[in-house]
Design an enzyme around this catalytic site. Structure first.
Site, short mmCIF file in Angstrom:
data_model
loop_
_atom_site.label_atom_id
_atom_site.label_comp_id
_atom_site.label_asym_id
_atom_site.label_seq_id
_atom_site.Cartn_x
_atom_site.Cartn_y
_atom_site.Cartn_z
N TYR A 113 11.37 66.19 18.73
CA TYR A 113 11.68 64.81 19.06
C TYR A 113 11.66 64.65 20.58
O TYR A 113 11.86 65.60 21.33
CB TYR A 113 13.02 64.36 18.47
CG TYR A 113 14.20 64.50 19.39
CD1 TYR A 113 14.57 63.46 20.25
CD2 TYR A 113 14.98 65.65 19.39
CE1 TYR A 113 15.66 63.59 21.10
CE2 TYR A 113 16.06 65.79 20.22
CZ TYR A 113 16.40 64.75 21.07
OH TYR A 113 17.48 64.88 21.91
N PHE A 205 24.55 64.87 18.24
CA PHE A 205 23.89 65.56 17.13
C PHE A 205 23.18 66.83 17.58
O PHE A 205 23.40 67.91 17.02
CB PHE A 205 22.89 64.60 16.48
CG PHE A 205 21.97 65.26 15.48
CD1 PHE A 205 22.34 65.38 14.16
CD2 PHE A 205 20.72 65.74 15.87
CE1 PHE A 205 21.50 65.97 13.23
CE2 PHE A 205 19.87 66.33 14.95
CZ PHE A 205 20.26 66.46 13.63
N ASP A 206 22.33 66.74 18.61
CA ASP A 206 21.55 67.91 18.98
C ASP A 206 22.40 68.97 19.69
O ASP A 206 22.13 70.17 19.57
CB ASP A 206 20.32 67.54 19.82
CG ASP A 206 20.60 66.46 20.84
OD1 ASP A 206 21.69 65.90 20.83
OD2 ASP A 206 19.71 66.18 21.65
N THR A 207 23.46 68.54 20.41
CA THR A 207 24.37 69.53 20.98
C THR A 207 25.06 70.32 19.89
O THR A 207 25.14 71.56 19.95
CB THR A 207 25.43 68.83 21.85
OG1 THR A 207 24.80 68.15 22.93
CG2 THR A 207 26.41 69.85 22.41
#
Length: 434
Positions: A113, A205-207
């Site tokens: 992404y 979210f990605d952390t």
């Protein structure tokens, strides 16, 4: 934080097999919210770059996060004009929700992404996904904080980014350098196991995914990027920072209490050299020795400082007993986590009780040494006392390690492997992927 069981163990890391005809190797998700102005130019630029430089089949997925402007119409027009572009509409906001939805349904073996503003130089895209295709790594992130990165942005954002990553390192022991860069990729087989454990649906979210992946033993590849700040970004910095800090607290609490089933994911790869059987060598012995020595050296220094302090208020025996007691509790806690890798609160009281037994042995050795010194000389000086105590502690350390390893923190019996390590077929290549 979810505490349900994970879907299963992560797969052995290997070169991805050649994709079937019409199946993209890479699916790049572009999450958007009210981006009718920038969406068209950015997606066309990304499409042109991938067509010109990417050697495999690809797809670009525009994930619309409940936009209220003309963003859905722009996304639909792009999907109609470009065969490799598709559009997905979500009726709820949240970048994490968009990524989870698209990644969970994608058939591409590599998922990525990037932000719609394309702040990151697109020349970093192939280096980002290549280690995932080859099987070298499981996730890949762009890093604006790497030494060789070239970044143009204001002092405020620079301070927030570096401060946030320092918080992650201090509170969650994260080792990756840049959690917030909107330029990441993951293998689909790894995502299928990790995504059900990720609770956040927004910017954290990605952390959260990276922290869980790192704790599960995944290999994270970092790519230095060239990055130019978007002055028109609509991200609310204060609100995002607040939500991120809440996420750090939630994940940290779950890790501290052991409520996450990461033990089901740990050491997942059949090609990990640390999992190979070596005749006559106890598993993890070298690492445990190093950890024990480091903890022991720090504990000895701590003990000597305590002894010197307590010695001003009492006799040598009392100072020795108090210093040993305090340092023993700290030593057991440090060895429990750092040397023998025990997480969570389960068994902590029992481990401390057993550690106190070991402490008693150390007390007997050091107290006996002091008694022998007192019998040999009526008024020993302070430096002689310290020398005798160091020698006694060295002798006690060897016995302490053996007791810790065999009695307090014994190695669990490893489960029998259900599958043989699967090696990649050298005849399968990506030459016909497109």
């Amino acid at each position: 934080m979810r505490t349900d069981s994970s879907p299963g163990s992560l797969p052995a890391r290997e070169h991805l097999p050649a994709a079937g005809a019409g199946t993209p190797v890479l699916d790049v998700v572009v999450p958007v919210y009210n981006e009718e102005k920038d969406l068209g130019p950015c997606v066309r630029r990304l499409h042109e770059h991938l067509t010109r430089t990417f050697p495999y089949a690809f797809r670009i997925t525009v994930a619309d996060n409940a936009s209220t402007d003309r963003t859905p119409h722009v996304a639909a027009r792009l999907a109609g004009d470009l065969a490799e572009v598709r559009s997905v509409r979500l009726e709820q906001k949240g970048r994490g929700r968009a990524l989870r939805t698209v990644w969970s349904a994608s058939d591409a073996p590599v998922l990525a992404y990037m932000d719609v503003d394309l702040s990151t130089d697109l020349n970093a895209l192939l280096p980002l996904v290549a280690p995932l295709i080859s099987g070298h790594s499981d996730l890949a992130i762009g890093s604006r904080l790497a030494r060789s990165s070239r970044v143009v942005r204001g002092a405020k954002r620079e301070f927030i980014s570096r401060g946030y990553n320092l918080i992650l390192r201090g509170s969650l022991q994260a080792r990756f350098s840049d959690a917030q860069c909107g330029f990441k990729a993951i293998r689909r087989d790894v995502a299928q196991v990790l995504l059900p454990l990720v609770e956040d649906t927004g910017w954290f979210f990605d952390t959260e995914m990276l922290v869980l992946a790192e704790r599960a033993g995944c290999r994270i590849h970092e790519v230095p990027v060239d990055w130019v700040d978007d002055p028109d970004s609509t991200v609310h910095i204060v609100r995002t920072a607040t939500e991120d800090l809440k996420g750090v607290w939630r994940v940290g609490r779950a890790l501290a209490t052991g409520s996450l089933p990461l033990d089901r994911l740990a050491r997942p790869f059949g090609d990990d050299p640390r999992d190979r059987d070596l005749t006559g060598v106890p598993q993890g012995l070298a690492r445990q020795l190093v950890g024990f020595c480091v903890v022991g050296a720090l504990s000895t220094l701590f003990y000597l400082l305590l002894y010197s302090g307590f010695r001003h208020f009492g006799g040598s025996q009392l100072a020795n007993a108090l210093a040993l007691l305090v340092s023993a509790v700290a030593n057991t806690a440090a060895n429990r986590r750092l040397t023998f890798g025990v997480r969570g609160r389960g068994g902590a009281v029992r481990h401390q009780a057993q550690g106190l037994v070991v402490f008693g042995i150390g007390l007997a050795l050091t107290s006996g040494s002091l008694a022998a010194l007192s019998a040999a000389t009526t008024d020993p000086d302070h430096s002689t006392e310290l020398a005798v105590l160091i020698a006694a502690n060295l002798a006690a350390t060897v016995l302490r390690f053996l007791l810790f390893r065999a009695w307090v923190f014994p190695d669990p019996q490893p489960p029998a492997p259900s599958l043989e390590p699967h090696l990649p077929d050298p005849q399968r290549t990506w030459s016909d992927a497109r």
